[in-house]
Write a protein that holds these residues in place. Sequence first.
Motif, mmCIF file in Angstrom:
data_model
loop_
_atom_site.group_PDB
_atom_site.id
_atom_site.type_symbol
_atom_site.label_atom_id
_atom_site.label_comp_id
_atom_site.label_asym_id
_atom_site.label_seq_id
_atom_site.Cartn_x
_atom_site.Cartn_y
_atom_site.Cartn_z
ATOM 1 N N SER A 56 25.041 -12.714 27.727
ATOM 2 C CA SER A 56 24.643 -11.621 26.763
ATOM 3 C C SER A 56 25.070 -10.475 26.817
ATOM 4 O O SER A 56 25.453 -9.591 25.671
ATOM 5 N N GLN A 59 28.677 -10.686 25.396
ATOM 6 C CA GLN A 59 28.459 -10.643 23.979
ATOM 7 C C GLN A 59 27.996 -9.410 23.212
ATOM 8 O O GLN A 59 28.659 -9.152 22.035
ATOM 9 N N GLU A 63 30.312 -7.378 20.687
ATOM 10 C CA GLU A 63 29.930 -7.169 19.354
ATOM 11 C C GLU A 63 30.050 -5.543 18.948
ATOM 12 O O GLU A 63 30.633 -5.285 17.703
ATOM 13 N N MET A 116 33.844 -16.547 26.953
ATOM 14 C CA MET A 116 32.652 -16.517 26.074
ATOM 15 C C MET A 116 32.307 -17.935 25.668
ATOM 16 O O MET A 116 32.987 -18.856 25.815
ATOM 17 N N GLU A 119 30.140 -21.100 20.928
ATOM 18 C CA GLU A 119 29.338 -20.578 19.775
ATOM 19 C C GLU A 119 29.828 -19.258 19.420
ATOM 20 O O GLU A 119 30.157 -18.858 18.481
ATOM 21 N N TYR A 120 29.603 -18.315 20.558
ATOM 22 C CA TYR A 120 30.028 -17.156 20.161
ATOM 23 C C TYR A 120 31.316 -16.811 20.046
ATOM 24 O O TYR A 120 31.845 -15.948 19.320
ATOM 25 N N ARG A 121 32.221 -17.556 20.832
ATOM 26 C CA ARG A 121 33.635 -17.036 20.755
ATOM 27 C C ARG A 121 34.100 -17.363 19.442
ATOM 28 O O ARG A 121 35.051 -16.637 18.857
ATOM 29 N N VAL A 123 32.461 -16.948 16.485
ATOM 30 C CA VAL A 123 31.994 -15.416 15.915
ATOM 31 C C VAL A 123 33.029 -14.454 16.061
ATOM 32 O O VAL A 123 33.619 -13.769 15.134
ATOM 33 N N TYR A 124 33.414 -14.256 17.349
ATOM 34 C CA TYR A 124 34.347 -13.124 17.942
ATOM 35 C C TYR A 124 35.888 -13.449 17.281
ATOM 36 O O TYR A 124 36.269 -12.422 16.743
#
Length: 199
Positions: A56, A59, A63, A116, A119-121, A123-124
Amino acid sequence: MTTWRDYGPPDLPAPLSAALEAFAESGYHGTTVRDIASRAGLSVPGLYHHYPSKQSLLQGLSELTMEELLGRSEAALAEAGAEPLARFDALVESLLRFHMYRRAQAFVGSTEVRSMDPEYRAVYIGHRTRQQRMVDDAVDDGVAAGIFTTEFPHDAARALSTMCVGVSTWYRPGGGQTPEQLVERNLVLARDLVGYSRG
Protein backbone atom coordinates in the motif's frame (compact mmCIF):
# COMPACT_ATOMS: atom_id res chain seq x y z
CA MET A 1 1.73 23.82 -7.30
CA THR A 2 1.94 27.48 -8.38
CA THR A 3 2.73 26.68 -12.01
CA TRP A 4 3.85 23.53 -13.77
CA ARG A 5 7.43 24.86 -13.85
CA ASP A 6 7.67 25.47 -10.09
CA TYR A 7 9.13 22.74 -7.90
CA GLY A 8 9.80 22.46 -4.21
CA PRO A 9 10.43 19.32 -2.17
CA PRO A 10 7.96 16.50 -2.89
CA ASP A 11 4.73 17.06 -0.96
CA LEU A 12 4.47 13.59 0.54
CA PRO A 13 3.13 12.36 3.88
CA ALA A 14 5.91 11.22 6.22
CA PRO A 15 5.30 7.48 5.66
CA LEU A 16 5.48 7.87 1.87
CA SER A 17 8.53 10.10 2.09
CA ALA A 18 10.23 7.44 4.19
CA ALA A 19 9.14 4.70 1.79
CA LEU A 20 10.50 6.67 -1.16
CA GLU A 21 13.88 7.07 0.52
CA ALA A 22 14.04 3.38 1.44
CA PHE A 23 12.83 2.06 -1.93
CA ALA A 24 15.28 4.30 -3.79
CA GLU A 25 18.16 3.07 -1.62
CA SER A 26 17.37 -0.63 -1.19
CA GLY A 27 14.59 -1.50 -3.61
CA TYR A 28 11.11 -2.66 -2.69
CA HIS A 29 12.09 -6.20 -1.81
CA GLY A 30 15.18 -5.07 0.09
CA THR A 31 13.15 -2.75 2.31
CA THR A 32 11.34 -3.79 5.48
CA VAL A 33 8.28 -2.18 6.99
CA ARG A 34 10.32 -1.69 10.18
CA ASP A 35 12.89 0.33 8.21
CA ILE A 36 10.19 2.57 6.73
CA ALA A 37 8.56 3.06 10.13
CA SER A 38 11.91 4.01 11.66
CA ARG A 39 12.64 6.55 8.93
CA ALA A 40 9.15 8.03 9.37
CA GLY A 41 9.54 8.28 13.16
CA LEU A 42 6.70 5.85 13.72
CA SER A 43 6.22 2.48 15.37
CA VAL A 44 5.32 -0.40 13.06
CA PRO A 45 1.71 -0.43 14.40
CA GLY A 46 1.65 3.35 13.93
CA LEU A 47 2.72 2.97 10.30
CA TYR A 48 0.13 0.26 9.71
CA HIS A 49 -2.52 2.65 11.01
CA HIS A 50 -1.87 4.82 7.93
CA TYR A 51 -0.77 2.18 5.42
CA PRO A 52 -1.74 -1.44 6.10
CA SER A 53 1.08 -3.02 4.06
CA LYS A 54 4.34 -2.34 2.26
CA GLN A 55 2.43 -2.76 -1.00
CA SER A 56 0.00 0.00 0.00
CA LEU A 57 2.98 2.30 0.54
CA LEU A 58 4.29 1.56 -2.95
CA GLN A 59 0.87 2.10 -4.45
CA GLY A 60 0.25 5.32 -2.52
CA LEU A 61 3.61 6.70 -3.56
CA SER A 62 3.08 5.69 -7.20
CA GLU A 63 -0.38 7.26 -7.34
CA LEU A 64 0.83 10.61 -6.00
CA THR A 65 3.78 10.56 -8.40
CA MET A 66 1.63 9.91 -11.46
CA GLU A 67 -1.00 12.40 -10.31
CA GLU A 68 1.67 15.10 -10.18
CA LEU A 69 3.25 14.11 -13.50
CA LEU A 70 -0.06 14.06 -15.35
CA GLY A 71 -1.24 17.26 -13.70
CA ARG A 72 1.88 19.14 -14.70
CA SER A 73 1.71 17.81 -18.27
CA GLU A 74 -1.92 18.87 -18.61
CA ALA A 75 -1.17 22.30 -17.15
CA ALA A 76 1.72 22.77 -19.58
CA LEU A 77 -0.49 21.90 -22.55
CA ALA A 78 -3.29 24.17 -21.34
CA GLU A 79 -0.91 27.09 -20.96
CA ALA A 80 0.64 26.51 -24.40
CA GLY A 81 -2.63 26.95 -26.26
CA ALA A 82 -3.46 25.51 -29.68
CA GLU A 83 -0.23 26.02 -31.64
CA PRO A 84 1.39 22.59 -32.22
CA LEU A 85 5.03 23.57 -31.71
CA ALA A 86 4.22 25.48 -28.51
CA ARG A 87 2.34 22.45 -27.18
CA PHE A 88 5.16 20.09 -28.11
CA ASP A 89 7.81 22.28 -26.48
CA ALA A 90 5.75 22.78 -23.31
CA LEU A 91 5.09 19.06 -22.92
CA VAL A 92 8.75 18.14 -23.45
CA GLU A 93 9.86 20.82 -21.00
CA SER A 94 7.37 19.60 -18.40
CA LEU A 95 8.60 16.01 -18.72
CA LEU A 96 12.23 17.10 -18.49
CA ARG A 97 11.64 19.22 -15.39
CA PHE A 98 9.65 16.48 -13.67
CA HIS A 99 12.42 13.95 -14.20
CA MET A 100 15.01 16.43 -12.96
CA TYR A 101 13.18 17.46 -9.81
CA ARG A 102 11.45 14.16 -9.00
CA ARG A 103 14.38 11.86 -9.76
CA ALA A 104 13.83 9.42 -6.87
CA GLN A 105 10.11 9.08 -7.56
CA ALA A 106 10.75 8.52 -11.27
CA PHE A 107 13.38 5.91 -10.45
CA VAL A 108 11.14 3.99 -8.05
CA GLY A 109 8.24 4.18 -10.49
CA SER A 110 10.26 2.76 -13.38
CA THR A 111 12.08 0.04 -11.43
CA GLU A 112 9.32 -1.20 -9.14
CA VAL A 113 6.52 -1.84 -11.64
CA ARG A 114 7.51 -5.49 -11.28
CA SER A 115 6.82 -5.29 -7.52
CA MET A 116 3.27 -3.98 -7.87
CA ASP A 117 0.34 -6.29 -7.31
CA PRO A 118 -1.12 -7.24 -10.71
CA GLU A 119 -4.37 -5.35 -10.16
CA TYR A 120 -2.62 -2.11 -9.29
CA ARG A 121 0.06 -2.63 -11.93
CA ALA A 122 -2.69 -2.39 -14.57
CA VAL A 123 -3.83 0.91 -13.07
CA TYR A 124 -0.30 2.28 -13.01
CA ILE A 125 0.37 1.23 -16.61
CA GLY A 126 -2.88 2.98 -17.53
CA HIS A 127 -1.47 6.21 -16.07
CA ARG A 128 1.73 5.79 -18.07
CA THR A 129 -0.28 5.10 -21.23
CA ARG A 130 -2.24 8.31 -20.67
CA GLN A 131 1.02 10.24 -20.42
CA GLN A 132 2.42 8.59 -23.54
CA ARG A 133 -0.73 9.45 -25.48
CA MET A 134 -0.12 13.12 -24.73
CA VAL A 135 3.31 12.78 -26.34
CA ASP A 136 1.89 10.77 -29.25
CA ASP A 137 -0.77 13.42 -29.86
CA ALA A 138 1.76 16.27 -29.71
CA VAL A 139 3.91 14.60 -32.35
CA ASP A 140 0.90 13.67 -34.51
CA ASP A 141 -0.36 17.26 -34.37
CA GLY A 142 3.03 18.57 -35.49
CA VAL A 143 3.10 16.12 -38.40
CA ALA A 144 -0.44 17.10 -39.39
CA ALA A 145 0.54 20.78 -39.28
CA GLY A 146 3.52 20.09 -41.55
CA ILE A 147 6.15 21.21 -39.04
CA PHE A 148 7.40 17.72 -38.11
CA THR A 149 8.69 15.55 -40.92
CA THR A 150 9.32 12.24 -39.16
CA GLU A 151 8.05 9.21 -41.05
CA PHE A 152 7.65 7.33 -37.78
CA PRO A 153 5.71 9.60 -35.41
CA HIS A 154 4.86 7.03 -32.75
CA ASP A 155 8.36 5.57 -32.73
CA ALA A 156 9.69 9.11 -32.36
CA ALA A 157 7.20 9.78 -29.55
CA ARG A 158 8.33 6.69 -27.63
CA ALA A 159 11.98 7.62 -28.11
CA LEU A 160 11.19 11.13 -26.91
CA SER A 161 9.56 9.83 -23.73
CA THR A 162 12.52 7.53 -23.11
CA MET A 163 14.91 10.48 -23.49
CA CYS A 164 12.98 12.57 -20.94
CA VAL A 165 12.61 9.72 -18.44
CA GLY A 166 16.33 8.96 -18.78
CA VAL A 167 17.20 12.38 -17.38
CA SER A 168 16.29 11.04 -13.93
CA THR A 169 19.18 8.55 -14.10
CA TRP A 170 21.98 11.04 -14.73
CA TYR A 171 20.94 14.58 -13.83
CA ARG A 172 22.36 15.94 -10.57
CA PRO A 173 21.85 19.45 -9.15
CA GLY A 174 25.03 21.44 -9.35
CA GLY A 175 26.34 19.30 -12.19
CA GLY A 176 27.53 20.43 -15.58
CA GLN A 177 24.16 21.84 -16.72
CA THR A 178 21.64 24.10 -15.03
CA PRO A 179 17.99 23.06 -15.37
CA GLU A 180 17.47 25.84 -17.91
CA GLN A 181 20.45 24.69 -20.00
CA LEU A 182 19.27 21.10 -19.86
CA VAL A 183 15.80 22.08 -21.05
CA GLU A 184 17.18 24.28 -23.83
CA ARG A 185 19.56 21.61 -25.15
CA ASN A 186 17.10 18.77 -24.91
CA LEU A 187 14.40 20.76 -26.69
CA VAL A 188 16.83 21.00 -29.62
CA LEU A 189 17.30 17.23 -29.49
CA ALA A 190 13.55 16.65 -29.18
CA ARG A 191 12.80 18.81 -32.21
CA ASP A 192 15.51 17.02 -34.19
CA LEU A 193 14.00 13.69 -33.21
CA VAL A 194 10.65 14.55 -34.80
CA GLY A 195 12.21 16.26 -37.82
CA TYR A 196 11.15 19.79 -36.99
CA SER A 197 11.10 21.88 -40.13
CA ARG A 198 11.66 25.59 -39.61
CA GLY A 199 9.95 26.21 -42.91
